[in-house]
Design a protein around this motif. Sequence first.
Motif, PDB file in Angstrom:
ATOM      1  N   ASN A   1      53.196 -84.908  48.846  1.00 59.15           N
ATOM      2  CA  ASN A   1      54.283 -84.275  49.608  1.00 59.15           C
ATOM      3  C   ASN A   1      55.104 -85.323  50.329  1.00 59.15           C
ATOM      4  O   ASN A   1      56.330 -85.274  50.348  1.00 59.15           O
ATOM      5  CB  ASN A   1      53.718 -83.300  50.648  1.00 59.15           C
TER       6      ASN A   1
ATOM      7  N   ASP B   1      55.258 -90.119  57.103  1.00 61.27           N
ATOM      8  CA  ASP B   1      56.385 -90.517  56.247  1.00 61.27           C
ATOM      9  C   ASP B   1      57.668 -90.559  57.047  1.00 61.27           C
ATOM     10  O   ASP B   1      57.701 -90.162  58.212  1.00 61.27           O
ATOM     11  CB  ASP B   1      56.509 -89.547  55.052  1.00 61.27           C
TER      12      ASP B   1
ATOM     13  N   GLN C   1      57.253 -72.123  52.093  1.00 57.07           N
ATOM     14  CA  GLN C   1      57.936 -73.412  52.102  1.00 57.07           C
ATOM     15  C   GLN C   1      58.938 -73.377  53.232  1.00 57.07           C
ATOM     16  O   GLN C   1      59.247 -72.301  53.757  1.00 57.07           O
ATOM     17  CB  GLN C   1      58.647 -73.629  50.769  1.00 57.07           C
ATOM     18  N   VAL C   2      59.444 -74.561  53.609  1.00 53.00           N
ATOM     19  CA  VAL C   2      60.359 -74.579  54.750  1.00 53.00           C
ATOM     20  C   VAL C   2      61.583 -73.715  54.472  1.00 53.00           C
ATOM     21  O   VAL C   2      61.984 -72.911  55.291  1.00 53.00           O
ATOM     22  CB  VAL C   2      60.744 -76.030  55.103  1.00 53.00           C
TER      23      VAL C   2
ATOM     24  N   THR D   1      54.889 -75.071  44.662  1.00 55.85           N
ATOM     25  CA  THR D   1      54.498 -73.657  44.694  1.00 55.85           C
ATOM     26  C   THR D   1      54.310 -73.132  46.101  1.00 55.85           C
ATOM     27  O   THR D   1      54.224 -71.934  46.313  1.00 55.85           O
ATOM     28  CB  THR D   1      53.145 -73.485  43.986  1.00 55.85           C
TER      29      THR D   1
ATOM     30  N   LEU E   1      49.393 -76.881  50.720  1.00 58.09           N
ATOM     31  CA  LEU E   1      48.901 -76.988  52.106  1.00 58.09           C
ATOM     32  C   LEU E   1      47.910 -75.881  52.417  1.00 58.09           C
ATOM     33  O   LEU E   1      46.961 -76.094  53.171  1.00 58.09           O
ATOM     34  CB  LEU E   1      50.067 -76.966  53.093  1.00 58.09           C
TER      35      LEU E   1
HETATM   36  P1  ADP Z   1      54.716 -77.345  47.850  1.00 57.86           P
HETATM   37  O1  ADP Z   1      54.891 -78.747  48.271  1.00 57.86           O
HETATM   38  O2  ADP Z   1      54.106 -77.171  46.536  1.00 57.86           O
HETATM   39  O3  ADP Z   1      55.942 -76.514  48.076  1.00 57.86           O
HETATM   40  P2  ADP Z   1      52.875 -77.250  50.039  1.00 57.86           P
HETATM   41  O4  ADP Z   1      52.006 -76.151  50.533  1.00 57.86           O
HETATM   42  O5  ADP Z   1      52.213 -78.530  49.744  1.00 57.86           O
HETATM   43  O6  ADP Z   1      53.630 -76.683  48.815  1.00 57.86           O
HETATM   44  O7  ADP Z   1      53.990 -77.475  51.112  1.00 57.86           O
HETATM   45  C1  ADP Z   1      54.661 -76.367  51.673  1.00 57.86           C
HETATM   46  C2  ADP Z   1      56.009 -76.765  52.222  1.00 57.86           C
HETATM   47  O8  ADP Z   1      55.838 -77.582  53.373  1.00 57.86           O
HETATM   48  C3  ADP Z   1      56.838 -77.598  51.312  1.00 57.86           C
HETATM   49  O9  ADP Z   1      57.517 -76.804  50.354  1.00 57.86           O
HETATM   50  C4  ADP Z   1      57.791 -78.263  52.276  1.00 57.86           C
HETATM   51  O10 ADP Z   1      58.814 -77.350  52.634  1.00 57.86           O
HETATM   52  C5  ADP Z   1      56.909 -78.501  53.482  1.00 57.86           C
HETATM   53  N1  ADP Z   1      56.341 -79.860  53.488  1.00 57.86           N
HETATM   54  C6  ADP Z   1      55.095 -80.231  53.143  1.00 57.86           C
HETATM   55  N2  ADP Z   1      54.924 -81.555  53.330  1.00 57.86           N
HETATM   56  C7  ADP Z   1      56.074 -82.050  53.789  1.00 57.86           C
HETATM   57  C8  ADP Z   1      56.541 -83.366  54.171  1.00 57.86           C
HETATM   58  N3  ADP Z   1      55.768 -84.436  54.125  1.00 57.86           N
HETATM   59  N4  ADP Z   1      57.826 -83.478  54.611  1.00 57.86           N
HETATM   60  C9  ADP Z   1      58.624 -82.393  54.686  1.00 57.86           C
HETATM   61  N5  ADP Z   1      58.254 -81.136  54.345  1.00 57.86           N
HETATM   62  C10 ADP Z   1      56.995 -80.964  53.894  1.00 57.86           C
END
Ligand code: ADP
Length: 863
Positions: free
Chosen positions: A513, A545, A564-565, A576, A580
């Motif tokens: 991520n 990061d 997701q955000v 997906t 997380l």
């Molecule tokens: P995916 O990455 O497959 O969409 P995740 O559950 O890993 O699913 O992450 C969920 C959401 O959290 C991401 O879609 C993103 O919007 C946000 N996110 C996760 N990690 C980061 C990061 N390092 N920087 C910014 N946004 C992040």
Amino acid sequence: MHHILIVEDEKIVATDIRYMLKKIDMTSTDIAKSANDAFEKIEAKRPDLILMDINLSGDIDGVHAAGIIQKKYRIPVMYLTAYADEKTVERAKHTEPVGYLLKPFNEIELKTNIEIALYKQKINEKLKKQELWLSSTLTKIGTGIIKTDEKSAIILMNNVAERFAGTTLENAEGKLISEIFAFLDIKKQQILPRSLLEEKPSNVFLQNSAGWSFPVALTLQKIEDESESGYVYFLQDLSEKLGAEKKIRSTEQLLKRTFESLQDAILIMDHSFTIIDSNTAAQNLFGISKIRLPYKRVQDLFKDNPGSLKIFSEVLSHKAFLRRHEIALYDRKNELFFAEITVAPLVDENGENTGWVCAVTDIRERKIYESMLKEAKEDAESANRAKSEFLTNMSHELRTPLNSIIGMTELTLETQLTRDQREYLEIVRQSSLSFLQLLNTILDFSKIETGKIELEQTDFDLRKTIHDTIDVMKVQAIKKGISMSHEIGNDVPNGVNGDPLRLQQILVNLIGNAIKFTDEGYVRCSIDVQKKDNETVTLVFSVEDTGIGIPADKTSIIFESFKQVDGSTTRKYGGTGLGLAISKRLVELMGGAIWVESRKRRGSRFVFTAEFFMCDQSQFEKDEDSLNARKEILPMELSVLVAEDDPSTQKMIRQALENRGSTVVCAQDGRTVLELLLRTPFDILLLDTEIPVIDGYEIAREIRSMREKPAVSKMPIIAITTNARKEDLEKCLKTGMNGHIPKPVQINELVNMIKSLIKTENDRSQVGEFYPVQAEFGQVKGKSVFCERKELLASLQAMGRAITEKDFFMLEKESESLLHYAREHKMDSLADEAFRMKLAARKITMKRAREIMVRLKKAAVIS
Ligand code: ADP
């Protein structure tokens, strides 16, 4: 036997009287010749009667002496007179004598007079006692008493009546009672005539001449006897009593209203469980009528319901409470229904059990909802199970053909193909791999949903697992042009017992991520020990990061599945929204927690903790890592100027170089760099290209143009850049720098680069004088007092800036580095304040941050 004192100045007369007294059997006598002699004898032996010569000679005559005796000793005095002038007789009257004995007198006269005198005295004393008792009773009685004559003129009032009247007896005496009091009818407020009041005792309003009125109970009595006639008023204040009664009445009404308005049926029972009262709800529920109470034992309500009856018997036998007990009862229509009953004993003021109160809640509707809810829950659970099972099965089923597709594609790729065919097949392979990854994620997710995920427990090489994971991820980072580094705390054990694959999965997800959402900058990982004992170790993993960041209101939802955000994330970055959610569940299974600290467009820091069992370390070779086995050593002691405003990078470089025997001076901005260089030459300059005030490129150009100072103009310069792109390096070289290291700085890389630039001792001596730095700043080897203070100052300035710009993310970072710095240098008060500031920044409390800033500055000066 009575004792008699004769006060007589003529001795013959006195002796004669004594003789006579003896004859009439009064042997106890004393003779006093003067008033003073008399007083002494009275003091010595109290006589019952004094026979006083009215014409006593001396300073104090008989009348005067009798007056004193009357007042001081209250002993009866009888005068002996032969001749006395009128004036003396008049004076004598005021001394209240018990009699006069005219000289000469015989024994009979003497005896009779003495007996009468003593009798009179006895009666007087009795009367006085009665009078005293009467007046004290009148004062203490609490009832107001007023006595009037026939014409209603006041003769007497006791103190209570005086209080009612608002005046004293002295003022009221002789006045008509109507001038002092008016008695009014309580309802009509009209003045009542005496004739009406005489009839019977009644409650009236008393209004006094001062104007205030209050309720009294009045009894008026007429006195009519031979000696006197008039009226006596007895008044009793009712205000308190009436007030209390009113209060009781209103409390009673409130209780009654509450009782009646309760939704629950309330039954009041005596000890034999006979219902003696009930509220409307009870009457409606059980169809009982209040008019016919008491009429039923509570058992009748249970009819032939032995279970419920048993409960009651239990209450009865234990005299206990029964709270919210579910039982079945019959209602007015003889229908059995579920009720929740609460029974409590009723006790009187002596704690004696007088009966029971029972509250019955009709819960039949609730029961219906409960069973509907249960059914719905079971349906939902079974649907969910079916869905998860379907997902699991499908993913399994899909994986088998997919593996064949990947395998066959890879085999085909090894055969002779045209360029186009190879290109197309490569796409097929890549897509299939992504598809496989997606399937794996879904499979994990469905396993989590059905609670089927279980962690392995095996001894594994922790450091190797982390290195391997990071090495794989680094490839992706490099492809994207962002740098990646990691740090493992020295006390992190080499091997632990746990699930290495699941740990890798979490790390891959977080690092993946971080790389995915970062377009320039770096990704930095760190692993430290949070707590450790012989049995277990809790590790803290952090993945930081410099990417797009996450808005504050989204930092918790991203850990939910499919969240997701925003929707555009999927379009731009793919994903997906499950990674997380899976990581969170895995972290929880490892006994830890996961959270994120982030600011939009400023980057994110994902942190998670995980607990592992300790295991035998001998089975794992100490992975010396970059820090030890592969630790690059500098060939000589160098003086290094580090131009870097980021405290953590600054600290890391300082630490590494000082450990290798060099002296380090740090500068926070471009101007300071140039000032320092003009005063002191250094062996090498590490220059952050984005340093404030004058940027790194500008500084490099400036240095290279200082031809008159060859020690400076020729010094090696290593750029520290945010990005690792080729064009960054080119730009650095163009401005005259000798090399570039991307952030986060890899120490070995840095040391290697320094080594390559400063080759030998000889080269060094050509550069010029080397030790002015030490001379000028009074350095202790490897530690510069000057630059520490300067660093501290810079850190405080940076925090001040962060507060002004309301940059809490920055503020927290700064506080964190200051905290480390302060702890390292044992500056306790500074460390405390830095810690508070860190908390304030995390909680985003500006006011508190400002307060702490003031204290921090103070602590910095003292430290
Ligand atoms: P995916 O990455 O497959 O969409 P995740 O559950 O890993 O699913 O992450 C969920 C959401 O959290 C991401 O879609 C993103 O919007 C946000 N996110 C996760 N990690 C980061 C990061 N390092 N920087 C910014 N946004 C992040």
